[in-house]
Scaffold this motif. Structure first.
Motif, PDB file in Angstrom:
ATOM      1  N   ALA A 122      30.442  66.282 -27.527  1.00 17.87           N
ATOM      2  CA  ALA A 122      31.096  67.495 -28.043  1.00 17.87           C
ATOM      3  C   ALA A 122      32.189  67.130 -29.037  1.00 17.87           C
ATOM      4  O   ALA A 122      32.319  67.760 -30.095  1.00 17.87           O
ATOM      5  CB  ALA A 122      31.662  68.323 -26.888  1.00 17.87           C
ATOM      6  N   GLU A 123      32.946  66.095 -28.736  1.00 16.71           N
ATOM      7  CA  GLU A 123      34.018  65.666 -29.640  1.00 16.71           C
ATOM      8  C   GLU A 123      33.444  65.154 -30.959  1.00 16.71           C
ATOM      9  O   GLU A 123      33.976  65.454 -32.035  1.00 16.71           O
ATOM     10  CB  GLU A 123      34.887  64.600 -28.975  1.00 16.71           C
ATOM     11  CG  GLU A 123      36.089  64.187 -29.810  1.00 16.71           C
ATOM     12  CD  GLU A 123      37.000  65.350 -30.206  1.00 16.71           C
ATOM     13  OE1 GLU A 123      37.507  65.328 -31.344  1.00 16.71           O
ATOM     14  OE2 GLU A 123      37.193  66.291 -29.396  1.00 16.71           O
ATOM     15  N   ALA A 124      32.350  64.407 -30.902  1.00 17.53           N
ATOM     16  CA  ALA A 124      31.704  63.929 -32.131  1.00 17.53           C
ATOM     17  C   ALA A 124      31.249  65.119 -32.982  1.00 17.53           C
ATOM     18  O   ALA A 124      31.420  65.123 -34.205  1.00 17.53           O
ATOM     19  CB  ALA A 124      30.534  63.016 -31.784  1.00 17.53           C
ATOM     20  N   TRP A 125      30.678  66.132 -32.334  1.00 17.36           N
ATOM     21  CA  TRP A 125      30.255  67.335 -33.062  1.00 17.36           C
ATOM     22  C   TRP A 125      31.472  68.041 -33.669  1.00 17.36           C
ATOM     23  O   TRP A 125      31.392  68.554 -34.776  1.00 17.36           O
ATOM     24  CB  TRP A 125      29.493  68.284 -32.125  1.00 17.36           C
ATOM     25  CG  TRP A 125      28.040  67.972 -32.056  1.00 17.36           C
ATOM     26  CD1 TRP A 125      27.446  66.910 -31.433  1.00 17.36           C
ATOM     27  CD2 TRP A 125      26.980  68.734 -32.637  1.00 17.36           C
ATOM     28  NE1 TRP A 125      26.094  66.963 -31.597  1.00 17.36           N
ATOM     29  CE2 TRP A 125      25.775  68.073 -32.315  1.00 17.36           C
ATOM     30  CE3 TRP A 125      26.937  69.913 -33.373  1.00 17.36           C
ATOM     31  CZ2 TRP A 125      24.536  68.563 -32.732  1.00 17.36           C
ATOM     32  CZ3 TRP A 125      25.708  70.394 -33.790  1.00 17.36           C
ATOM     33  CH2 TRP A 125      24.525  69.722 -33.469  1.00 17.36           C
ATOM     34  N   ARG A 126      32.584  68.078 -32.955  1.00 20.89           N
ATOM     35  CA  ARG A 126      33.794  68.728 -33.489  1.00 20.89           C
ATOM     36  C   ARG A 126      34.282  68.035 -34.756  1.00 20.89           C
ATOM     37  O   ARG A 126      34.867  68.674 -35.629  1.00 20.89           O
ATOM     38  CB  ARG A 126      34.911  68.723 -32.436  1.00 20.89           C
ATOM     39  CG  ARG A 126      34.686  69.688 -31.316  1.00 20.89           C
ATOM     40  CD  ARG A 126      35.844  69.698 -30.306  1.00 20.89           C
ATOM     41  NE  ARG A 126      35.379  70.293 -29.068  1.00 20.89           N
ATOM     42  CZ  ARG A 126      35.252  69.645 -27.917  1.00 20.89           C
ATOM     43  NH1 ARG A 126      35.593  68.377 -27.805  1.00 20.89           N
ATOM     44  NH2 ARG A 126      34.793  70.282 -26.847  1.00 20.89           N
ATOM     45  N   GLN A 127      34.045  66.725 -34.841  1.00 17.19           N
ATOM     46  CA  GLN A 127      34.460  65.963 -36.019  1.00 17.19           C
ATOM     47  C   GLN A 127      33.521  66.197 -37.203  1.00 17.19           C
ATOM     48  O   GLN A 127      33.969  66.320 -38.336  1.00 17.19           O
ATOM     49  CB  GLN A 127      34.483  64.460 -35.694  1.00 17.19           C
ATOM     50  CG  GLN A 127      35.456  64.075 -34.617  1.00 17.19           C
ATOM     51  CD  GLN A 127      36.891  64.322 -35.013  1.00 17.19           C
ATOM     52  OE1 GLN A 127      37.282  64.020 -36.129  1.00 17.19           O
ATOM     53  NE2 GLN A 127      37.668  64.897 -34.113  1.00 17.19           N
ATOM     54  N   VAL A 128      32.214  66.258 -36.944  1.00 11.73           N
ATOM     55  CA  VAL A 128      31.222  66.245 -38.016  1.00 11.73           C
ATOM     56  C   VAL A 128      30.789  67.643 -38.473  1.00 11.73           C
ATOM     57  O   VAL A 128      30.607  67.882 -39.666  1.00 11.73           O
ATOM     58  CB  VAL A 128      29.992  65.405 -37.587  1.00 11.73           C
ATOM     59  CG1 VAL A 128      28.874  65.491 -38.607  1.00 11.73           C
ATOM     60  CG2 VAL A 128      30.415  63.959 -37.367  1.00 11.73           C
ATOM     61  N   LEU A 129      30.616  68.585 -37.551  1.00 15.44           N
ATOM     62  CA  LEU A 129      30.068  69.892 -37.940  1.00 15.44           C
ATOM     63  C   LEU A 129      30.904  70.609 -38.999  1.00 15.44           C
ATOM     64  O   LEU A 129      30.324  71.163 -39.946  1.00 15.44           O
ATOM     65  CB  LEU A 129      29.854  70.783 -36.712  1.00 15.44           C
ATOM     66  CG  LEU A 129      29.185  72.124 -37.008  1.00 15.44           C
ATOM     67  CD1 LEU A 129      27.815  71.939 -37.669  1.00 15.44           C
ATOM     68  CD2 LEU A 129      29.049  72.959 -35.743  1.00 15.44           C
ATOM     69  N   PRO A 130      32.232  70.620 -38.913  1.00 14.62           N
ATOM     70  CA  PRO A 130      32.991  71.329 -39.962  1.00 14.62           C
ATOM     71  C   PRO A 130      32.703  70.822 -41.373  1.00 14.62           C
ATOM     72  O   PRO A 130      32.752  71.594 -42.334  1.00 14.62           O
ATOM     73  CB  PRO A 130      34.454  71.076 -39.568  1.00 14.62           C
ATOM     74  CG  PRO A 130      34.398  70.879 -38.087  1.00 14.62           C
ATOM     75  CD  PRO A 130      33.101  70.145 -37.842  1.00 14.62           C
TER      76      PRO A 130
END
Length: 115
Positions: free
Chosen positions: A15-23
């Motif tokens: 989830a944290e990796a997605w928070r970094q990359v998705l934006p």
């Protein structure tokens, strides 16, 4: 499915990796919230708010089928806090666009998810 292709990343780390990359994958001004899906350790909940005056919000369930492939389900679409019919052409175009961004995010994270 072979065990070596299973997703082995801890859910909160994912989830944290997605928070970094998705934006980085979304349109300028769009906002995303990514949460671990408490019911499924291989899934995330993604809430996207569109930029501008449309006041659109989309909820997606993103589940890892294996370490590389994701399955995306739209779980809700709203405008101004009201559920909308997502079957019209404009909504379908927006949904397809966000689905593409979610797939791009998953691809960008292959080095994290693929052991």
């Amino acid at each position: 499915m072979s065990t070596q292709d299973e997703l082995t990343v801890p859910q909160e780390q994912l989830a944290e990796a997605w928070r970094q990359v998705l934006p980085e994958r979304l349109h300028g001004g769009d906002r995303a919230e990514i949460m671990a899906d408490e019911a499924d350790p291989k899934a995330l909940r993604v809430h996207i708010r569109t930029a501008g005056h449309q006041m659109m919000e989309f909820d997606f369930a993103v589940r890892y089928v294996d370490s590389r492939e994701i399955d995306i389900q739209l779980t809700d679409a709203e405008r101004d806090g009201q559920t909308v019919d997502e079957r019209n052409d404009v909504m379908q175009a927006l949904i397809q666009d966000y689905r593409r961004h979610l797939h791009e995010c998953a691809q960008a994270l292959h080095d994290v998810t693929h052991a």
